[in-house]
Design an enzyme around this catalytic site. Structure first.
Site, PDB file in Angstrom:
ATOM      1  N   GLY A   9      43.376  32.110  43.860  1.00 55.43           N
ATOM      2  CA  GLY A   9      43.118  31.953  45.302  1.00 55.43           C
ATOM      3  C   GLY A   9      41.799  31.208  45.455  1.00 55.43           C
ATOM      4  O   GLY A   9      41.344  30.542  44.511  1.00 55.43           O
ATOM      5  N   ALA A  10      41.156  31.342  46.605  1.00 62.73           N
ATOM      6  CA  ALA A  10      39.940  30.564  46.851  1.00 62.73           C
ATOM      7  C   ALA A  10      38.841  30.912  45.842  1.00 62.73           C
ATOM      8  O   ALA A  10      38.288  30.029  45.168  1.00 62.73           O
ATOM      9  CB  ALA A  10      39.463  30.804  48.279  1.00 62.73           C
ATOM     10  N   LYS A 175      28.814  45.752  50.503  1.00 62.39           N
ATOM     11  CA  LYS A 175      29.776  44.702  50.890  1.00 62.39           C
ATOM     12  C   LYS A 175      30.908  45.313  51.713  1.00 62.39           C
ATOM     13  O   LYS A 175      31.399  44.700  52.674  1.00 62.39           O
ATOM     14  CB  LYS A 175      30.315  44.005  49.624  1.00 62.39           C
ATOM     15  CG  LYS A 175      31.321  42.898  49.890  1.00 62.39           C
ATOM     16  CD  LYS A 175      30.679  41.627  50.422  1.00 62.39           C
ATOM     17  CE  LYS A 175      31.617  40.585  51.020  1.00 62.39           C
ATOM     18  NZ  LYS A 175      32.702  40.099  50.258  1.00 62.39           N
TER      19      LYS A 175
HETATM   20  O1  KPL Z   1      33.871  38.717  52.917  1.00 58.62           O
HETATM   21  C1  KPL Z   1      34.129  38.252  54.007  1.00 58.62           C
HETATM   22  C2  KPL Z   1      35.558  38.080  54.331  1.00 58.62           C
HETATM   23  O2  KPL Z   1      35.912  37.297  55.195  1.00 58.62           O
HETATM   24  O3  KPL Z   1      36.368  38.752  53.682  1.00 58.62           O
HETATM   25  C3  KPL Z   1      33.036  37.961  54.993  1.00 58.62           C
HETATM   26  C4  KPL Z   1      31.719  38.322  54.362  1.00 58.62           C
HETATM   27  C5  KPL Z   1      33.257  38.770  56.225  1.00 58.62           C
HETATM   28  C6  KPL Z   1      32.923  36.512  55.339  1.00 58.62           C
HETATM   29  O4  KPL Z   1      33.925  36.065  56.176  1.00 58.62           O
END
Ligand code: KPL
Length: 295
Positions: A9-10, A175
């Protein structure tokens, strides 16, 4: 090192490109038929990597598991009998709890986890854009993983900065809190992260953070509510033009990571007898959206 990236993926593509550029033997594993895979990052020259070739798994020193939290078990378990027992397993995904049901099957492997703030965007089948410079924190999940702290130098050399953390659990909770505040709200309101800077969202975000902090404290995770609020604000600002991964999942009618993000907080809150009504209402809302395409 011989490195296989499970889940191009990305984030998987970004690491694949950077690790190849640093001189490692990188291969990919995904859901497409076996062959070769052409990968391009930004406007850099294309590279060609082996794709779904069983010999790459047999020789892997490191398996970088970049699939989403809800895909970890189904993607990884069928590969275990092809890996050497000393292969290092390193997981990078949003959310927490994906390994909780796999402890028995994975206990003999060196296990590590990482959390990253790099921005990455998949474009088409072969392209990735590095949309934001970030930091990666790396840490061990078991005793065998602790003996693999040399990996911080390997990864730093390829895609810096990478920091070794003695307690990856703490970093993952930080996170998680960021994802709990941003992802469901942007998915429900179908907006970019920057929308959440508007005044009308502030009371809701404040309540979400207060609930998450109460659960983190019960879990004995060091946390300062003011500092956490400020760090969430900074992420919203830094990624204001981006769509969150959950907004993208909902927009493309894919399963979301809600069970491993807000769902994980709710599960931990229940274990401590704590009420988290604001998180619960976002959790229900995302599930009701998902029911439109996941019966
Ligand atoms: O981790 C992210 C996500 O989109 O999953 C953030 C930090 C919110 C950045 O978009």
């Amino acid at each position: 090192m011989n490195i296989v990236i499970l889940g191009p993926g990305a984030i998987g593509r970004l690491w694949a490109y950077q690790l190849h550029k640093a001189g490692h033997q990188v291969a990919l594993w995904g859901t497409q038929p076996a062959g070769e895979y052409c990968l391009i990052q930004d406007d850099l020259p294309p590279i060609t990597l082996a794709y779904n070739q069983p010999s790459t798994l047999e020789h892997a020193d490191l398996l970088l598991v970049c699939v989403k939290a809800w895909q970890v078990a189904t993607a990884l378990l069928p590969l275990l009998d092809k890996l050497a027992p000393q292969t290092i397993l390193l997981f990078i995904h949003n959310g927490m709890g994906a390994l909780d049901t796999l402890t028995e099957q994975l206990s003999n492997y060196p296990l590590l986890m990482a959390t990253t703030t790099h921005g990455a965007l998949k474009q088409g089948a072969h392209h990735v854009m590095h949309t934001g410079q970030g930091t990666t924190q790396l840490g061990a999940v078991n005793a065998q993983g602790e003996r693999c702290d040399f990996l911080v130098d390997v990864l730093n050399h390829a895609f810096s900065p990478v920091l070794w953390t003695e307690n990856i659990h703490h970093a993952l909770w930080q996170k998680l809190a960021i994802n709990c505040a941003i992802n469901p709200l942007t998915a429900i309101n179908n907006c970019r992260n920057g929308e959440l800077m508007k005044a009308n969202y502030q009371p809701l975000i404040k309540s979400l953070i207060a609930e998450i902090v109460s659960v983190m404290q019960a879990e004995k995770i060091p946390v300062d509510q003011q500092a956490l609020s400020e760090s969430i604000c900074r992420v919203i600002e830094a990624t204001s033009d981006n769509y969150s991964s959950m907004q993208q999942d909902v927009a493309h009618q894919r399963p979301t990571e809600i069970d491993f993000i807000t769902g994980y907080v709710i599960k931990k809150a229940a274990q401590h007898g704590l009420a988290v009504p604001v998180n619960q209402s976002l959790y229900r809302h995302i599930h009701s959206l998902q029911q439109r395409w996941i019966p």
